[in-house]
Write a protein that holds these residues in place. Structure first.
Motif, PDB file in Angstrom:
ATOM      1  N   THR A 132      -3.895   6.910  -3.278  1.00 16.70           N
ATOM      2  CA  THR A 132      -3.473   5.651  -2.662  1.00 16.70           C
ATOM      3  C   THR A 132      -3.621   4.524  -3.670  1.00 16.70           C
ATOM      4  O   THR A 132      -4.657   4.416  -4.339  1.00 16.70           O
ATOM      5  N   CYS A 152       0.857  -1.188   0.000  1.00 14.29           N
ATOM      6  CA  CYS A 152       0.000   0.000   0.000  1.00 14.29           C
ATOM      7  C   CYS A 152       0.898   1.246   0.000  1.00 14.29           C
ATOM      8  O   CYS A 152       1.746   1.398   0.880  1.00 14.29           O
ATOM      9  N   SER A 209      -4.618  13.342  -2.147  1.00 13.91           N
ATOM     10  CA  SER A 209      -4.021  12.092  -1.695  1.00 13.91           C
ATOM     11  C   SER A 209      -4.415  10.990  -2.678  1.00 13.91           C
ATOM     12  O   SER A 209      -5.605  10.795  -2.978  1.00 13.91           O
ATOM     13  N   THR A 230       0.853   5.582  -0.523  1.00 13.92           N
ATOM     14  CA  THR A 230       0.064   6.821  -0.567  1.00 13.92           C
ATOM     15  C   THR A 230       0.971   7.982  -0.934  1.00 13.92           C
ATOM     16  O   THR A 230       2.038   8.170  -0.333  1.00 13.92           O
TER      17      THR A 230
END
Length: 433
Positions: A428, A365, A426, A367
């Protein structure tokens, strides 16, 4: 692996084989019981017609002195005294009753031959018992086989076959909005479950194909829309020059200005064309997963991206919360996604860009956030925000997010857009590892 699958198939065969064996044994026992009952009843009927087979018939033939002959038959036990029977036949109360008898002949006849003395109806019944003992067990066996096969087919084969036939018909009609349910632990149940997995896979593939076609149509529509602006600019300047150059109304500076506008519009067309070509190439790109040392990869990428942000006066920071040291991924795909996202963030960030890495549920993951103005609300609620961003900046084609999304999907991941509570955009994305 092939040996394990073979053993699993052998185990799966057993329930259906056991069920068939139970049907056969049940039918066999039923046939044996019915056949034994028929034979027992037939023997009892024959004994009722001829009560005692341990006996004989004594034939007594007497010749009188006048030349006449008389005969009589006595049913005697095998252990009887036949001479006593003859005397009993010739005397009554110890006295001769037929003194004129010249000679007497005796003959024994087996009781089996006594069928001849039965009436025609009893004879038919007697011999019919033999026929029943011979034919009925054979008929019971034949009927039992047919009944066993029909019962096994109706209970174990017909329901799943009907379900699979209906499912095949639906698939042939390109209707995948159904489910195959057959709760059984035998091979037919396993076949139905495999068929359901195939249906689900087909449905998922069709869904992905439809989404891909929708994205391609949206991309083509968006590109066609954005190409209109530079084309219109080039066309407008060309028409203006065609009208005014022959009249000599344009100075050299004005000509250079119009030429510069045409050049910039052409460069925008070139960027759009290159972006479309890149996306088409990405659809043919094969993801090459390898075991990589992520801490070392993280340090290399951070150094590159910091140097990329410094000329723009931006501070790039990062934190690594990935617990595993070795990840299975395509480093080139990861680097390309980050390069596009950081390039977009640099266009809107005021002073800072932050990267965050973590691993969760078998995914990497990442971001990328900035302290800029964030995404417009209409973009976040748009059905395809990756294409809605196109044309937002006249110096960029705006297809970077669309490229990132394609790369994420190829790597088994997703990409999401959002705004931070403190402000700023943002992005992600997740990659399967």
């Amino acid at each position: 692996m092939e040996q394990i699958k073979k053993e699993e198939r052998v185990k799966l065969r057993m329930p259906l084989q056991k069920a068939f064996f139970r049907y056969v044994m049940t039918t066999f026992m039923l046939v044996v019981v019915l056949s034994a009952a028929v034979i027992l009843v037939s023997i009892r009927v024959q004994r009722w017609l001829l009560p005692d087979k341990d006996a004989v018939y004594l034939h007594v033939e007497e010749k009188m002195d006048d030349g006449t002959t008389t005969s009589c038959v006595h049913l005697m036990e095998l252990n009887g005294d036949f001479m006593e029977a003859a005397i009993l036949a010739a005397e009554e109360d110890g006295k001769p009753v037929k003194p004129d008898i010249v000679s007497t002949r005796y003959a024994l006849e087996s009781y089996d031959n006594a069928v001849a003395f039965l009436t025609p109806k009893k004879k038919l019944l007697y011999f019919g018992c033999y026929g029943a003992m011979a034919l009925l067990p054979a008929l019971f066996s034949l009927f039992g086989i047919l009944l066993c096969c029909r019962r096994f087919f109706q209970k174990k084969l017909k329901p799943p076959i009907d379900i699979l036939a209906d499912a095949a018909a639906c698939i042939a009609e390109q209707n995948l909005d159904f489910a195959i349910a057959y709760a059984s632990a035998d091979e037919m149940g396993a076949l139905c479950r495999s068929f359901e997995q195939m249906r689900a896979a087909l449905q998922e593939n069709y869904k992905r194909m439809w989404e891909m076609l929708e994205e391609r149509r949206s991309l083509q529509a968006s590109v066609a829309h954005d190409l209109r602006n530079p084309i219109a600019i080039i066309k407008g300047h060309a028409e203006y020059l065609q009208i005014n150059v022959p009249k000599g109304k344009l100075s050299q500076d004005m000509l250079l200005s119009h030429a510069g506008n045409i050049k910039r519009a052409a460069e925008r067309l070139e960027r759009y064309t290159e972006s479309v070509r890149t996306i088409n190439h990405l659809e043919e790109l094969a993801v090459m997963r390898r075991e990589v040392d992520f801490p070392a990869l993280y340090q290399d990428m951070l150094a590159d991206f910091v140097r990329l942000a410094e000329p723009e006066g931006l501070m790039l920071t990062a934190d690594n919360q990935v617990k595993k040291e070795t990840l299975c991924l395509d480093a080139q795909v990861l680097y390309r996604i980050l390069e596009n996202l950081i390039g977009n963030a640099m266009r809107f960030a005021k002073s800072r860009i932050h990267l965050s890495f973590s691993d969760e549920a078998g995914n990497l993951c990442v971001t990328v956030s900035d302290d800029g103005c964030g995404f417009p609300e209409k973009i976040l609620h748009c059905k395809n925000p990756y294409l809605a961003l196109e044309g937002a900046d006249k110096n960029h084609s705006g297809m970077g997010l669309a490229i990132c999304r394609i790369l994420c999907k190829k790597h088994g991941g997703i990409l999401r857009l959002s705004n931070q509570e403190a402000g700023g955009a943002s992005v992600t994305f997740m990659l399967s590892i």
